[in-house]
Structure formats: C-alpha cells, structure tokens
Scaffold this motif. Structure first.
Motif, PDB file in Angstrom:
ATOM      1  N   UNK A  84      42.705  -8.554 -12.221  1.00  0.00           N
ATOM      2  CA  UNK A  84      41.979  -8.014 -11.001  1.00  0.00           C
ATOM      3  C   UNK A  84      40.310  -7.942 -11.567  1.00  0.00           C
ATOM      4  N   UNK A  85      40.252  -7.740 -12.841  1.00  0.00           N
ATOM      5  CA  UNK A  85      38.644  -7.831 -13.246  1.00  0.00           C
ATOM      6  C   UNK A  85      38.307  -9.109 -13.213  1.00  0.00           C
ATOM      7  N   UNK A  86      39.284 -10.083 -13.597  1.00  0.00           N
ATOM      8  CA  UNK A  86      38.637 -11.461 -13.745  1.00  0.00           C
ATOM      9  C   UNK A  86      38.580 -12.026 -12.039  1.00  0.00           C
ATOM     10  N   UNK A  87      39.420 -11.674 -11.343  1.00  0.00           N
ATOM     11  CA  UNK A  87      39.165 -12.108 -10.234  1.00  0.00           C
ATOM     12  C   UNK A  87      38.053 -11.574  -9.221  1.00  0.00           C
ATOM     13  N   UNK A  88      37.813 -10.199  -9.708  1.00  0.00           N
ATOM     14  CA  UNK A  88      36.491  -9.799  -8.969  1.00  0.00           C
ATOM     15  C   UNK A  88      35.234 -10.569  -9.427  1.00  0.00           C
ATOM     16  N   UNK A  89      35.059 -10.817 -10.708  1.00  0.00           N
ATOM     17  CA  UNK A  89      33.999 -11.532 -11.181  1.00  0.00           C
ATOM     18  C   UNK A  89      33.964 -12.801 -10.753  1.00  0.00           C
ATOM     19  N   UNK A  90      34.983 -13.539 -10.489  1.00  0.00           N
ATOM     20  CA  UNK A  90      34.921 -15.063  -9.907  1.00  0.00           C
ATOM     21  C   UNK A  90      34.588 -14.889  -8.490  1.00  0.00           C
ATOM     22  N   UNK A  91      34.819 -13.948  -7.696  1.00  0.00           N
ATOM     23  CA  UNK A  91      34.461 -13.515  -6.220  1.00  0.00           C
ATOM     24  C   UNK A  91      33.096 -13.439  -6.293  1.00  0.00           C
ATOM     25  N   UNK A  93      30.975 -14.827  -8.295  1.00  0.00           N
ATOM     26  CA  UNK A  93      30.350 -16.162  -8.552  1.00  0.00           C
ATOM     27  C   UNK A  93      29.712 -16.082 -10.139  1.00  0.00           C
ATOM     28  N   UNK A  94      30.674 -15.310 -10.798  1.00  0.00           N
ATOM     29  CA  UNK A  94      30.111 -15.211 -12.372  1.00  0.00           C
ATOM     30  C   UNK A  94      30.912 -16.296 -13.034  1.00  0.00           C
ATOM     31  N   UNK A  95      31.540 -17.339 -12.630  1.00  0.00           N
ATOM     32  CA  UNK A  95      32.107 -18.539 -13.400  1.00  0.00           C
ATOM     33  C   UNK A  95      31.632 -19.834 -12.854  1.00  0.00           C
ATOM     34  N   UNK A  96      31.260 -20.732 -13.498  1.00  0.00           N
ATOM     35  CA  UNK A  96      30.895 -21.723 -12.736  1.00  0.00           C
ATOM     36  C   UNK A  96      32.124 -22.694 -12.652  1.00  0.00           C
TER      37      UNK A  96
END
Length: 248
Positions: A84-91, A93-96
């Motif tokens: 969930x933490x990784x998904x939220x970061x992706x949403x 825009x944290x990851x290219x």
C-alpha cells in the motif's frame, strides 16, 4: 540510473484479466534489510487504479494474483503495509517510468531481483522480467498460475501446496516451491528443505542461494518449506479444507 530508489517497470493491462496494473521496483539505491531474502531489488505488482488493500477486500486483486488460493485469506504478504505504501508513492508520481529493455536490464544489472514481492509474475508481460534479469546476479520468482503460464518456466517456480500439485507441476516441466505442513514428509529424490528457512537453520538467504530461478537454476531438485509465521494456521485450515476468515 544513478540515484534511483524506485521505478515503474510496467503500466498496462494485466496478462490475467486485462485490467490496469502497475509494476514498481524498489530498493534500487540501497541494500535490503530483509534477513531471509538478503539484498534484493523488490518488485510490486498491483492494480494501478485501486488501492491494493481495497483490491484484496473487493476481489479485484485477481488481476495481480489470479486464482491463487491464498489471496485474501492465507497470503503471507501484509498488503496494507509495504504494498500500500509503495502504491501510494507511485500515485503521487514518486517513481519514474523505466520500461525500455536496455533500461530495465541496467536496473537489474549485478543485483539479485525478487520477481513479485507482492503479486504473481504471470500478471506481467514476460519480456519485462526477461529484460530485468538479463544481467542480474540472481533472482527469485513464484507463480500459482503454473497450469497456464508455462512460458515462465525458465524464470519462476511453480508454487504448489500439496505433493499432488508438485507431481502435476513436475509432469509439466516446472521446478517447484512447495509449502508443507509440519510433519509432512519431504521427497528426498526431488526436494530439499529451503536453506533460508528456520527449519534449515537459516543457512543462507535467497539472494545467495539462487535455487529459485525456475529452470534456469543449476539445482534440479526443488525446495520445500514448512508453513510459518502469522499465516501458518490459515495454511493449515486451507490444507484441511476448513473455512478461512476473509480479509477484514
């Protein structure tokens, strides 16, 4: 790729049901602290349009877990935590997005890679994984979709839960990773106890072992492990055909 801590490897339809999924790699710029796996790049396979914990509760996790009998019940992954933490970061825009083959190979170069820290690798186009591990030092991967995903045999292990399932996967050319109940026998001809497990005394970690690389591994026999941790009781209920509580 210098300085990256995480990246999106794929955004597109699931190979399982066509719904939108996202694949995110983390641990690119630092060592993993996971004692069992060792230092590995982690990859997370999730619905792109649904919070992963909501997906578990609604059944939409089928897009990334297929027909795995443990989803929403006896899965060992605490989806409301790291996924969930990784998904939220992706949403946010944290990851290219890093999706071309050369760039994917560069991300995995010289590293050990975990294909599916959450989610089934069969949900993702195989060329993504092939590029990511092309120059990796090692990788691990497991699929419950082994009855329909034979193209992944060089990359991942068939996840099996009974001796009968193992025998069926063997006949189809897979190497397997079998979870067993305590006291259930190990086939000494075709299986060995996972050396990164408690029962084996934690002799090594996944990054160093290199036995779970599908048919690409040097090992010919296949590892087994006793169901452990918080999900051991749920696995026992599943094996005994008893009802398991659903995700809350």
């Amino acid at each position: 790729m210098t300085g990256l801590t995480g990246a999106i490897l794929y955004r597109g339809p699931s190979e399982l049901d066509g719904k939108p999924i996202v694949v995110i790699a983390t641990g690119l710029g630092r060592s993993s602290r996971n004692e069992k796996t060792g230092d590995m790049v982690q990859t997370w396979i999730m619905r792109d349009d649904v919070d992963p914990w909501d997906a578990v509760k609604s059944g939409q996790d089928a897009s990334v877990c297929g027909d795995c009998p443990h989803r929403g019940t006896s899965c060992y992954v605490k989806v409301f935590q790291a996924p969930k933490s990784v998904w939220k970061a992706a949403q946010r825009g944290a990851y290219p997005l890093v999706s071309d083959a050369a760039a994917l190979t560069a991300l995995g170069r010289g590293r050990a890679v975990r294909l599916g820290s959450y989610g089934d690798p069969a949900a993702v186009p195989a060329h993504i994984w092939g590029a990511l591990v092309a120059e990796a030092s090692a990788w691990t991967g497991y699929t419950h979709q082994w009855r329909t995903a034979s193209h992944l045999q060089p990359l991942v292990m068939a996840s099996v839960d009974t001796p009968e399932e193992k025998a069926a996967a063997d006949r189809e050319g897979w190497r397997t990773f079998r979870v067993r109940l305590a006291g259930e026998p190990v086939d000494a001809r075709r299986e060995f106890i996972c050396p990164a497990s408690k029962e084996a005394g934690y002799r090594t970690d996944c990054a160093s072992c290199r036995a779970c690389m599908g048919t690409s591994a040097k090992a010919k026999a296949s590892p087994v492990i006793i169901a452990h941790g918080a999900t051991a009781r749920r696995f026992a209920l599943y094996r005994n055909g008893e009802a398991m509580p659903a995700a809350a």
